[in-house]
Design a protein around this motif. Structure first.
Motif, PDB file in Angstrom:
ATOM      1  N   TYR A 142      38.533  41.586  48.174  1.00 31.79           N
ATOM      2  CA  TYR A 142      39.835  41.175  48.701  1.00 31.79           C
ATOM      3  C   TYR A 142      40.622  40.409  47.637  1.00 31.79           C
ATOM      4  CZ  TYR A 142      43.397  38.615  51.192  1.00 31.79           C
ATOM      5  OH  TYR A 142      44.602  38.076  51.573  1.00 31.79           O
ATOM      6  N   SER A 143      39.953  39.516  46.913  1.00 28.66           N
ATOM      7  CA  SER A 143      40.621  38.723  45.877  1.00 28.66           C
ATOM      8  C   SER A 143      41.194  39.613  44.776  1.00 28.66           C
ATOM      9  CB  SER A 143      39.648  37.725  45.251  1.00 28.66           C
ATOM     10  OG  SER A 143      39.218  36.798  46.208  1.00 28.66           O
ATOM     11  N   GLN A 144      40.457  40.644  44.394  1.00 28.60           N
ATOM     12  CA  GLN A 144      40.950  41.565  43.365  1.00 28.60           C
ATOM     13  C   GLN A 144      42.143  42.365  43.877  1.00 28.60           C
ATOM     14  OE1 GLN A 144      37.113  43.407  42.682  1.00 28.60           O
ATOM     15  NE2 GLN A 144      37.050  42.553  40.597  1.00 28.60           N
ATOM     16  N   LEU A 145      42.080  42.819  45.120  1.00 31.49           N
ATOM     17  CA  LEU A 145      43.208  43.544  45.710  1.00 31.49           C
ATOM     18  C   LEU A 145      44.441  42.652  45.802  1.00 31.49           C
ATOM     19  CD1 LEU A 145      41.406  45.540  48.519  1.00 31.49           C
ATOM     20  CD2 LEU A 145      42.465  46.474  46.455  1.00 31.49           C
ATOM     21  N   ARG A 146      44.228  41.405  46.178  1.00 31.19           N
ATOM     22  CA  ARG A 146      45.334  40.452  46.266  1.00 31.19           C
ATOM     23  C   ARG A 146      45.953  40.215  44.890  1.00 31.19           C
ATOM     24  NH1 ARG A 146      44.728  34.396  47.025  1.00 31.19           N
ATOM     25  NH2 ARG A 146      46.859  33.740  47.304  1.00 31.19           N
ATOM     26  N   LEU A 147      45.110  40.073  43.881  1.00 35.81           N
ATOM     27  CA  LEU A 147      45.597  39.893  42.515  1.00 35.81           C
ATOM     28  C   LEU A 147      46.416  41.101  42.082  1.00 35.81           C
ATOM     29  CD1 LEU A 147      43.628  38.491  39.523  1.00 35.81           C
ATOM     30  CD2 LEU A 147      45.053  40.486  39.269  1.00 35.81           C
ATOM     31  N   GLY A 182      47.969  43.332  43.952  1.00 37.53           N
ATOM     32  CA  GLY A 182      49.207  43.397  44.732  1.00 37.53           C
ATOM     33  C   GLY A 182      50.243  42.404  44.239  1.00 37.53           C
ATOM     34  N   THR A 183      49.800  41.193  43.942  1.00 37.14           N
ATOM     35  CA  THR A 183      50.706  40.173  43.422  1.00 37.14           C
ATOM     36  C   THR A 183      51.224  40.580  42.056  1.00 37.14           C
ATOM     37  OG1 THR A 183      49.545  38.439  44.642  1.00 37.14           O
ATOM     38  CG2 THR A 183      50.913  37.735  42.785  1.00 37.14           C
ATOM     39  N   ASP A 206      53.942  43.135  42.100  1.00 37.82           N
ATOM     40  CA  ASP A 206      55.240  42.617  42.527  1.00 37.82           C
ATOM     41  C   ASP A 206      55.978  41.847  41.441  1.00 37.82           C
ATOM     42  OD1 ASP A 206      54.884  43.672  45.060  1.00 37.82           O
ATOM     43  OD2 ASP A 206      54.138  41.795  45.917  1.00 37.82           O
ATOM     44  N   LEU A 264      49.315  32.896  42.678  1.00 40.55           N
ATOM     45  CA  LEU A 264      48.217  33.223  43.607  1.00 40.55           C
ATOM     46  C   LEU A 264      47.759  32.094  44.548  1.00 40.55           C
ATOM     47  CD1 LEU A 264      46.240  35.774  41.493  1.00 40.55           C
ATOM     48  CD2 LEU A 264      47.368  36.142  43.666  1.00 40.55           C
ATOM     49  N   THR A 304      45.079  49.720  45.438  1.00 40.47           N
ATOM     50  CA  THR A 304      45.787  48.544  45.914  1.00 40.47           C
ATOM     51  C   THR A 304      46.071  48.671  47.395  1.00 40.47           C
ATOM     52  OG1 THR A 304      47.916  49.501  45.325  1.00 40.47           O
ATOM     53  CG2 THR A 304      46.853  48.116  43.665  1.00 40.47           C
ATOM     54  N   THR A 305      46.714  47.651  47.942  1.00 43.11           N
ATOM     55  CA  THR A 305      46.931  47.597  49.376  1.00 43.11           C
ATOM     56  C   THR A 305      48.152  48.374  49.830  1.00 43.11           C
ATOM     57  OG1 THR A 305      48.144  45.551  49.068  1.00 43.11           O
ATOM     58  CG2 THR A 305      45.814  45.370  49.628  1.00 43.11           C
TER      59      THR A 305
END
Length: 110
Positions: A7-12, A14-15, A18, A31, A77-78
């Motif tokens: 989840y942390s890697q996907l969040r990174l 995605g951020t 952007d 983050l 990615t998400t």
């Protein structure tokens, strides 16, 4: 998680998608995590070819990070995003202080 990413890697990713290209420090602030934590988190993603880092042409000690085409695929990615065409690829993989990014179109030096 898709592609075996946490989840942390996907969040990174995605951020990063952007706000790219971005310095490691700014990514850490977004983050919010520490600079050493973002450096550790980026290492396996860079090794896997999901992100690329290169020397900031404006400041030799900074690294600019952006997501690669592979890293922007929906299965990784998400969201269903793609790498913006204005984000230049690194001319070479970043080492500590030796590589530079291509200059974006329309910026000084192009």
């Amino acid at each position: 998680m898709p592609g075996g990413l946490s989840y942390s890697q996907l969040r990174l990713l995605g951020t990063l998608e952007d706000i790219q290209p971005v310095t490691q420090h700014r990514l850490a602030q977004a983050l919010p995590v520490s600079d050493p934590a973002i450096s550790r988190a980026l290492r396996p993603l860079e090794t896997a070819g999901l992100v690329q880092a290169c020397q900031d042409p404006e400041h030799v000690r900074r690294r600019l990070v952006s997501i690669t085409e592979v890293g922007s695929k929906p299965s990784t990615t998400t969201g269903n995003r793609s790498t913006p065409s204005c984000v230049p690829p690194c001319s070479k993989p970043a080492s500590r202080m030796s590589s530079t990014c291509a200059t974006p179109p329309g910026s000084p030096g192009s």
